[in-house]
Write a protein that holds these residues in place. Structure first.
Motif, short mmCIF file in Angstrom:
data_model
loop_
_atom_site.label_atom_id
_atom_site.label_comp_id
_atom_site.label_asym_id
_atom_site.label_seq_id
_atom_site.Cartn_x
_atom_site.Cartn_y
_atom_site.Cartn_z
N ASP A 284 1.03 -1.04 -0.46
CA ASP A 284 -0.02 0.08 0.27
C ASP A 284 0.64 1.04 0.21
O ASP A 284 0.21 1.65 -0.83
CB ASP A 284 -1.04 -0.42 0.58
N LEU A 285 2.35 0.96 0.83
CA LEU A 285 3.06 2.02 0.82
C LEU A 285 4.10 2.40 -0.31
O LEU A 285 3.77 3.51 -1.14
CB LEU A 285 3.68 2.09 1.94
N TYR A 286 4.12 1.32 -0.82
CA TYR A 286 5.47 1.82 -1.51
C TYR A 286 5.17 0.89 -2.82
O TYR A 286 6.04 0.65 -3.75
CB TYR A 286 6.69 0.93 -1.14
N GLY A 287 3.79 -0.04 -3.55
CA GLY A 287 3.32 -0.69 -4.51
C GLY A 287 3.89 -1.94 -4.60
O GLY A 287 4.21 -2.54 -4.47
N LYS A 288 4.25 -1.91 -6.50
CA LYS A 288 4.41 -3.90 -7.34
C LYS A 288 5.95 -3.85 -6.70
O LYS A 288 5.58 -4.53 -7.33
CB LYS A 288 3.99 -3.31 -8.26
N LYS A 289 6.75 -2.75 -5.82
CA LYS A 289 8.22 -3.26 -5.81
C LYS A 289 8.52 -3.90 -4.84
O LYS A 289 9.00 -4.69 -4.76
CB LYS A 289 8.69 -2.18 -5.90
N ILE A 290 7.39 -4.08 -4.16
CA ILE A 290 7.58 -4.70 -2.88
C ILE A 290 6.93 -6.45 -3.05
O ILE A 290 6.25 -6.75 -3.68
CB ILE A 290 6.68 -4.20 -1.65
N ALA A 291 8.08 -6.88 -3.01
CA ALA A 291 7.36 -8.61 -4.19
C ALA A 291 8.71 -9.83 -2.70
O ALA A 291 9.50 -9.55 -2.49
CB ALA A 291 8.44 -9.42 -5.08
N PRO A 292 7.37 -10.10 -1.83
CA PRO A 292 6.97 -11.12 -0.96
C PRO A 292 8.27 -12.51 -1.58
O PRO A 292 7.52 -13.42 -2.44
CB PRO A 292 6.38 -11.75 -0.33
N PHE A 293 8.93 -13.06 -1.65
CA PHE A 293 9.65 -14.38 -1.73
C PHE A 293 9.53 -15.71 -1.50
O PHE A 293 9.87 -16.35 -2.07
CB PHE A 293 11.42 -13.63 -1.22
N HIS A 294 8.79 -15.18 0.45
CA HIS A 294 8.93 -16.08 0.72
C HIS A 294 7.36 -16.35 1.89
O HIS A 294 7.11 -14.78 1.61
CB HIS A 294 9.73 -16.48 2.37
N LEU A 295 6.79 -17.57 2.13
CA LEU A 295 5.01 -16.84 2.82
C LEU A 295 5.27 -18.20 3.79
O LEU A 295 6.30 -19.22 3.36
CB LEU A 295 4.29 -17.03 1.82
N PRO A 296 4.86 -17.81 4.80
CA PRO A 296 4.97 -18.66 6.33
C PRO A 296 4.26 -19.88 6.08
O PRO A 296 3.24 -20.13 5.46
CB PRO A 296 4.52 -17.88 7.02
N ILE A 297 5.40 -20.70 6.84
CA ILE A 297 4.36 -22.39 6.92
C ILE A 297 3.80 -22.39 8.55
O ILE A 297 5.04 -22.12 8.91
CB ILE A 297 4.98 -23.49 6.28
N ARG A 298 2.53 -22.63 8.58
CA ARG A 298 2.48 -22.11 10.16
C ARG A 298 1.56 -23.92 10.44
O ARG A 298 0.89 -24.12 9.25
CB ARG A 298 1.63 -21.01 10.94
N GLU A 299 2.06 -24.39 11.92
CA GLU A 299 0.79 -25.67 12.12
C GLU A 299 0.60 -25.78 13.79
O GLU A 299 1.91 -25.43 14.79
CB GLU A 299 1.81 -27.16 11.34
#
Length: 697
Positions: free
Chosen positions: A152-167
Motif C-alpha cells: 500500500d505504501l510502496y506499490g508493486k516493487k514490494i515482492a515477497p520471496f517467501h510465505l510462512p508455513i504454520r502448524e
C-alpha cells in the motif's frame, strides 16, 4: 581474519524502528556462521552488537556496530544501527558507507515510523534493499499484513520471496515463491521439502505472477516470452531479479525468527546473491590539485583512498578510526595524507572490528571496511589518500542538533575533567555540540533529543567518573527604549587632595537599528565638556549597555547624544566622566519607556500530512506566527514555516515526537528580536531580579 577482494565483499546496513529485532538478527546470523557458540540476548546483556555498558543498561543500541560475517566465500560487513531517533547520526554514518540495506520489521508490531524513515534513507542514498520480517515465532505476528501494508505504501516493487508455513500456530517453515516449493525445518535444523499448504496456494500464485511480470520487464526478449506464456528457468529468474534488486525496482521481502535462528540461512545466501559488491557501486571524489572529479569506484588498481565514516574513543581500547577503502589496497604501515588537515598519518596496523573485538589484518582491499588505530589528527568525515594524489570525498551530511540544555559540574573542580571527557565524546558523536554562551554565562549541550543528552550525561558519569547537571537554558533577552529622554548626571567626589568631577547632560532616543548596541554622538558647544573627555563618555555608554537597568540584559537600539555638561580644571578626569555617562545612561533608559526584547526564531517543522492540524494547534499555543505551509521534499509530508519565540522552543522536540509518533522533525535559526508581551516581560524581570539577589548574597 582472511583478506577479501572487492568482489567478495558485501556492505549491508541494518535499519528499522527501535526494538524491531536488528541486534538479535545479527546474533542469529553470527551463530549460523559459527562465529559464536550460542546466541546472545538483549535482555541478557550479552549480544555482539550492544557491548557498551550504556547499551546493556538501557537495553537498546546507542552506537552503530560493525560485525563482519563470513558466508560461503564472501564477507558480509553488517552495520547494526540504533533504531531510536535520538541516535540518527550513527545511522547516517553507517548508511553513507553501505552498499545495500536490510530494513527490519517486527511481524508483531508491523510498519512503524522507523520503518518509513529507513525507507526514506535508502531512497536518499539510492541503496538496494531487502525487507526482513522478524518475530515469526510469535503466534500473532502477521507477515501477510506487513506485506499488504508495504505494498500500500510502496506499490508493486514490494515482492515477497517467501510465505510462512504454520502448524498449530507454530512457525515451522516457508514457501519459496521462486521455486514454488514448501520447506520445513526438521529436528536437526535442516530443511525438508514439503507440499505447499492449501491456504498458501492463492497467495503463492499472486506473488509468483508479480515476480514474473518484473522479470519480463528486464528485457524485450523476456517480455515477448512472457506474453507467449513461456516459463522462465530458475537461473533466468534469479539473474533478472538481481538486476531488479540492484536498481531498486524490486524489494524482496523475507522473514524468519531471530530467537529460533530460522530464515537466516536463506537471508545470508540471498545477500550474497542479490546485493552488489562495492565495485558495482559508484564512488567519486575531487582530485584537489586540479579540482577534477576522481572516480574511485572501489577500483583496487587506482591510487589508495579511504573515507573515515566513524570514530570510536574508548578509555580501555583506545581510539579507532573506522574507514571504508574507496580505491586501491591499503596495507600495514602505509602513510596516508589527510587533505582536510594537511597532515600525513602513519596507518600502522590494520584492524577489523567485530563488536568490541579487534582483529588484525594485513591489508584492506577497495570496498572493504576496517579500522586504523590512534590516528593523530584525523576526524570523522575526513578523507585519506596519498600525498601524490590528494583526494577529498564529499562529507556525510549529518543531522544538526536543536535540543539544548544548560550544564554545569555537580562537584566543583571537575570542570577541566568534564571538558576533556566531552572532547572525547564529541570526537565520537558528530551530532553533539558543546557551546560556550559567554553572553549568558552558561555552557550548553546541543543534542538530537532529550534521550541523547541523558545518555551523554550517563556516559560522563559511568565512563569518565564526572557528573553534570542538565537544566533549562537561559534565553538571551535584550533591553531597549521606546521613547526619548533628557537627563543629566553629576559625579562629584571629594576625598582629600584631588577630587573627582564629571558632569554630563545627555539625550537618549531609539536609534532604529536593534542590531547595534548604541550610537554615540556629541554636539557640545563652547567647550562645556572638553574634547579629550568625549572618549571617556562613550566608554561609559559602552560599559553601561552591557547590562541594562530592567533585568541586566544587554541594551540595543539606543542613540546617546552628549550636548552639554561642565568640568573642573583640577578634579575632572576620564574616570569621572565615564562614571557620569554610565549613570546618565541608566537614568535615561528608565525615563524613556524601557522594554524587554525576546529572540524570535524562524522554525521549519516537517510533519506527515495527517498531523498538520495537531501540530498547528500546538504551535499556536506557543505564540508562534505561521508564515507558510509547503509540500516537503519527502512525499506525504508538509513543511510548516513559523516565527516562534525562543522561549517557547524548550521541550518542543519531545512534544512533537509524541504528537507525530516520532515522524515529525524541526529545525530553526535566529531571525530577529521583538518586544516581549507584558506578561512575559514582567515574569522575566521578576525571575531575573530574584536570581541577581540570590547571587549577591
Amino acid at each position: 581474519m582472511n583478506v577479501y577482494t572487492t568482489d567478495k565483499i558485501r556492505n549491508v546496513v541494518l535499519l528499522g524502528h527501535g526494538a524491531s529485532g536488528k541486534s538479535s538478527l545479527v546474533e542469529a546470523m553470527a551463530y549460523l556462521a559459527k562465529l559464536t557458540n550460542r546466541m546472545g540476548k538483549v535482555e541478557d546483556k550479552n549480544t555482539i552488537s550492544d557491548y557498551d555498558k550504556e547499551e546493556m543498561k538501557r537495553g537498546f543500541s546507542i552506537k552503530t556496530s560493525l560485525i563482519p560475517i563470513p558466508w560461503q566465500d564472501c564477507k558480509i560487513n553488517i552495520l547494526d544501527t540504533p533504531g531510536y531517533f535520538d541516535f540518527v547520526g550513527e545511522v547516517e554514518e553507517a548508511v553513507s558507507v553501505a552498499d545495500a540495506a536490510i530494513i527490519v520489521i517486527s511481524g508483531k508490531a508491523g510498519i512503524e515510523t522507523g520503518t518509513k524513515k529507513a525507507w526514506d534513507l535508502c531512497e536518499k542514498y539510492k541503496l538496494p534493499r531487502m525487507i526482513f520480517v522478524t518475530d515469526m515465532d510469535i503466534d500473532n505476528a502477521s507477515y501477510r499484513q506487513v506485506v499488504q501494508d508495504l505494498q500500500d505504501l510502496y506499490g508493486k516493487k514490494i515482492a515477497p520471496f517467501h510465505l510462512p508455513i504454520r502448524e498449530n500456530g507454530e512457525f515451522v517453515g516457508y514457501v519459496n515463491v521462486i521455486q514454488q516449493v514448501g520447506k520445513k525445518w526438521n529436528d536437526k535444523g535442516e530443511v525438508d521439502h514439503v507440499e505447499v499448504p492449501e491456504y498458501s496456494k492463492n497467495n503463492l500464485s499472486i506473488c509468483r505472477d508479480a515476480l514474473m511480470e518484473s522479470v519480463a520487464e528486464t528485457s524485450e526478449e523476456f517480455m515477448e516470452r512472457y506474453f507467449n506464456g513461456d516459463d522462465f528457468s530458475e537461473d533466468e529468474i534469479r539473474q533478472a531479479l538481481r538486476v531488479n534488486v540492484l536498481d531498486g525496482s524490486i524489494v524482496p521481502v523475507m522473514m524468519g525468527s531471530n530467537v529460533l535462528a530460522r530464515g537466516m540461512y536463506t537471508l545470508l545466501t540471498d545477500i550474497v546473491k542479490y546485493f552488489p559488491s562495492p565495485d558495482k557501486r559508484k564512488c567519486a571524489g575531487i582530485y584537489t590539485k586540479t579540482n577534477e572529479v576522481f572516480d574511485a569506484d572501489y577500483d583496487f588498481s587506482k591510487p589508495k583512498t579511504a573515507y573515515v565514516f566513524k570514530t570510536i574513543v574508548d578509555p580501555f581500547i583506545g581510539k579507532y578510526s573506522l574507514v571504508k577503502v574507496n580505491s586501491g589496497v591499503i596495507k600495514t604501515d602505509d602513510i596516508l595524507y589527510n587533505y582536510h588537515r594537511d597532515f600525513e598519518e602513519k596507518v600502522g596496523k590494520l584492524y577489523v572490528l567485530r563488536g568490541n573485538k579487534v582483529e588484525e589484518v594485513k591489508e584492506l582491499h577497495a570496498g572493504d571496511i576496517g579500522a586504523f588505530a590512534k590516528l593523530q589528527k584525523t576526524l570523522t568525515t575526513d578523507s585519506l589518500s596519498t600525498k601524490a594524489t590528494p583526494i577529498a570525498f564529499l562529507r556525510t551530511a549529518l543531522s544538526k542538533p536543536y535540543t539544548a540544555r544548560r550544564y554545569k559540574a555537580v562537584n566543583k573542580g571537575d570542570e577541566d575533567k568534564i571538558s576533556q571527557a566531552l572532547q572525547k565524546i564529541l570526537a565520537e558523536d558528530c551530532t553533539l555540540r558543546n557551546v560556550n554562551d559567554s553572553e549568558n554565562s552558561q555552557t550548553l549541550l546541543y543534542g538530537i533529543g532529550d534521550l541523547h543528552l541523558e545518555v551523554v550525561k550517563s556516559l560522563l558519569e559511568e565512563r569518565y567518573k564526572v557528573d553534570i547537571e542538565l537544566t533549562k537554558p537561559k534565553v538571551a533577552f535584550r533591553e531597549t527604549i521606546r521613547k526619548n529622554s533628557d537627563v543629566e548626571f553629576k559625579y562629584k567626589k571629594q576625598s582629600g587632595g584631588h577630587g573627582q568631577y564629571g558632569h554630563v547632560k545627555m539625550k537618549f532616543e531609539p536609534s532604529g537599528d536593534e542590531t547595534q548596541s548604541y550610537i554615540f554622538e556629541q554636539c557640545v558647544v563652547g567647550g562645556a565638556v572638553p574634547k579629550n573627555f568625549f572618549p571617556a563618555v562613550e566608554k561609559g555608554i559602552a560599559e553601561g549597555v552591557k547590562k541594562g537597568p530592567l533585568a541586566a540584559y544587554p541594551v540595543v537600539g539606543i542613540k546617546a547624544t552628549l550636548y552639554d555638561g561642565s568640568y573642573h580644571p583640577v578634579d575632572s578626569s576620564e574616570m569621572a566622566f565615564k562614571i557620569a555617562a554610565k549613570q546618565a545612561l541608566k537614568k535615561g533608559i528608565l525615563d524613556a519607556k524601557p522594554v524587554l526584547l525576546e529572540p524570535i526564531n524562524k522554525m521549519i517543522v516537517t510533519v506527515p500530512d495527517a498531523y498538520t492540524g495537531d501540530v498547528m494547534g500546538d504551535l499556536n499555543k506557543r505564540r508562534s506566527r505561521v508564515m507558510g505551509m509547503n509540500p516537503s521534499e519527502i512525499a506525504g509530508y508538509t513543511d510548516i514555516e513559523v516565527d516562534v519565540p525562543a522561549l517557547e522552543i524548550y521541550g518542543y522536540g519531545a512534544v512533537l515526537r509524541s504528537m507525530t509518533g516520532g515522524a515529525g522533525t524541526f529545525s530553526y535559526e535566529f531571525a530577529r528580536y521583538q518586544q516581549a508581551t507584558d506578561e512575559v516581560a514582567n515574569k522575566e524581570i521578576e525571575e531575573r531580579k530574584s536570581k541577581l539577589e540570590e547571587s549577591s548574597l
